[in-house]
Write a protein that holds these residues in place. Structure first.
Motif, PDB file in Angstrom:
ATOM      1  N   GLY A   1      23.254 -18.287   4.447  1.00  0.00           N
ATOM      2  CA  GLY A   1      23.414 -17.302   3.147  1.00  0.00           C
ATOM      3  C   GLY A   1      23.020 -17.984   2.027  1.00  0.00           C
ATOM      4  O   GLY A   1      22.926 -17.160   0.788  1.00  0.00           O
ATOM      5  N   SER A   2      22.751 -19.243   1.635  1.00  0.00           N
ATOM      6  CA  SER A   2      22.050 -19.839   0.568  1.00  0.00           C
ATOM      7  C   SER A   2      21.036 -19.929  -0.183  1.00  0.00           C
ATOM      8  O   SER A   2      20.586 -20.437  -1.083  1.00  0.00           O
ATOM      9  CB  SER A   2      22.692 -21.803   0.930  1.00  0.00           C
ATOM     10  OG  SER A   2      21.592 -21.650   1.464  1.00  0.00           O
ATOM     11  N   ILE A   3      19.735 -19.540   1.025  1.00  0.00           N
ATOM     12  CA  ILE A   3      18.320 -19.104   0.062  1.00  0.00           C
ATOM     13  C   ILE A   3      17.745 -17.933  -0.903  1.00  0.00           C
ATOM     14  O   ILE A   3      18.928 -16.972  -0.409  1.00  0.00           O
ATOM     15  CB  ILE A   3      17.438 -18.945   1.363  1.00  0.00           C
ATOM     16  CG1 ILE A   3      16.989 -20.027   2.866  1.00  0.00           C
ATOM     17  CG2 ILE A   3      16.188 -18.621   0.316  1.00  0.00           C
ATOM     18  CD1 ILE A   3      17.101 -19.647   3.653  1.00  0.00           C
ATOM     19  N   VAL A   4      17.926 -18.305  -2.147  1.00  0.00           N
ATOM     20  CA  VAL A   4      17.415 -17.947  -3.031  1.00  0.00           C
ATOM     21  C   VAL A   4      16.969 -17.774  -3.677  1.00  0.00           C
ATOM     22  O   VAL A   4      16.963 -19.250  -4.204  1.00  0.00           O
ATOM     23  CB  VAL A   4      18.815 -17.518  -4.529  1.00  0.00           C
ATOM     24  CG1 VAL A   4      18.974 -16.476  -5.154  1.00  0.00           C
ATOM     25  CG2 VAL A   4      20.186 -17.670  -3.321  1.00  0.00           C
ATOM     26  N   ARG A   5      16.015 -16.880  -3.563  1.00  0.00           N
ATOM     27  CA  ARG A   5      14.696 -17.305  -3.832  1.00  0.00           C
ATOM     28  C   ARG A   5      14.476 -16.019  -5.289  1.00  0.00           C
ATOM     29  O   ARG A   5      14.352 -15.271  -5.751  1.00  0.00           O
ATOM     30  CB  ARG A   5      13.658 -15.711  -3.392  1.00  0.00           C
ATOM     31  CG  ARG A   5      12.871 -16.685  -1.685  1.00  0.00           C
ATOM     32  CD  ARG A   5      12.472 -16.219  -0.935  1.00  0.00           C
ATOM     33  NE  ARG A   5      12.551 -15.978   0.620  1.00  0.00           N
ATOM     34  CZ  ARG A   5      11.729 -17.168   0.896  1.00  0.00           C
ATOM     35  NH1 ARG A   5      10.896 -18.372   0.157  1.00  0.00           N
ATOM     36  NH2 ARG A   5      12.387 -17.269   1.855  1.00  0.00           N
ATOM     37  N   ASP A   6      13.864 -17.153  -6.162  1.00  0.00           N
ATOM     38  CA  ASP A   6      13.878 -16.927  -8.051  1.00  0.00           C
ATOM     39  C   ASP A   6      12.684 -16.577  -8.776  1.00  0.00           C
ATOM     40  O   ASP A   6      11.606 -16.273  -7.849  1.00  0.00           O
ATOM     41  CB  ASP A   6      14.192 -17.712  -8.870  1.00  0.00           C
ATOM     42  CG  ASP A   6      15.497 -18.852  -8.469  1.00  0.00           C
ATOM     43  OD1 ASP A   6      16.381 -17.746  -8.369  1.00  0.00           O
ATOM     44  OD2 ASP A   6      15.636 -20.002  -9.131  1.00  0.00           O
ATOM     45  N   ALA A   7      12.160 -15.867  -9.081  1.00  0.00           N
ATOM     46  CA  ALA A   7      11.154 -15.219 -10.110  1.00  0.00           C
ATOM     47  C   ALA A   7       9.318 -16.603  -9.624  1.00  0.00           C
ATOM     48  O   ALA A   7      10.685 -17.043 -10.010  1.00  0.00           O
ATOM     49  CB  ALA A   7      11.066 -14.673 -10.698  1.00  0.00           C
TER      50      ALA A   7
END
Length: 151
Positions: free
Chosen positions: A64-70
């Motif tokens: 749950g920690s993966i965050v994709r930015d622009a």
């Protein structure tokens, strides 16, 4: 005559020593960027490296920690079971990169975040990098010892 032989022998030894020292220095200079030390999240948290030191960080990607930015920037966290380190990476991740999977990143630790320049992911279901496995086992052993001491 003996003094000339002795002088020649000493000169040859000195020249050989200087050549050996020079070769060692050249090899060390050539490898200065190729030697990267592996650290677990617990080691980084306990003794943060200098901001310009390039090293390898390994562990499991926190679920749950993966965050994709622009763009191609990705943020996630890596853990060894005891400590968690935030990671940023700009680029294309390996196909096998996923949550709860082993990874090793090469980069620098600046401002409390590991800035990865390269990410390596496990290549099949049974593979786990030796460094990651050792760090996870050490963290589990520490957690088990702490639980036993509490009882």
């Amino acid at each position: 005559m003996k003094s000339l032989k002795k002088t020649r022998r000493i000169q040859v030894i000195v020249v050989a020593f200087v050549a050996l020292a020079g070769a060692t220095a050249l090899i060390g200079y050539g490898m200065r960027d190729g030697i990267n030390f592996f650290r677990s999240p617990s080691e980084v948290a306990a003794a943060p490296p200098a901001p310009d030191e390039v090293f390898r960080l390994g562990g499991l990607v926190v679920e749950g920690s993966i965050v994709r930015d622009a763009g191609e920037t990705v943020r996630f966290e890596v853990t060894d079971g005891a400590e968690t380190i935030p990671v940023t990476y700009t680029g294309i991740l390996p196909d096998l990169f996923a949550e709860n999977q082993g990874m090793i990143g090469q980069g620098v630790y600046a401002g409390g975040t590991f800035e990865a320049r390269e990410i390596l992911a496990k290549h099949d279901e049974t593979y786990e990098p030796k460094e990651v496995r050792d760090a996870l086992e050490a963290a589990r052993a520490g957690a088990t010892d702490g639980a036993a001491a509490a009882n």
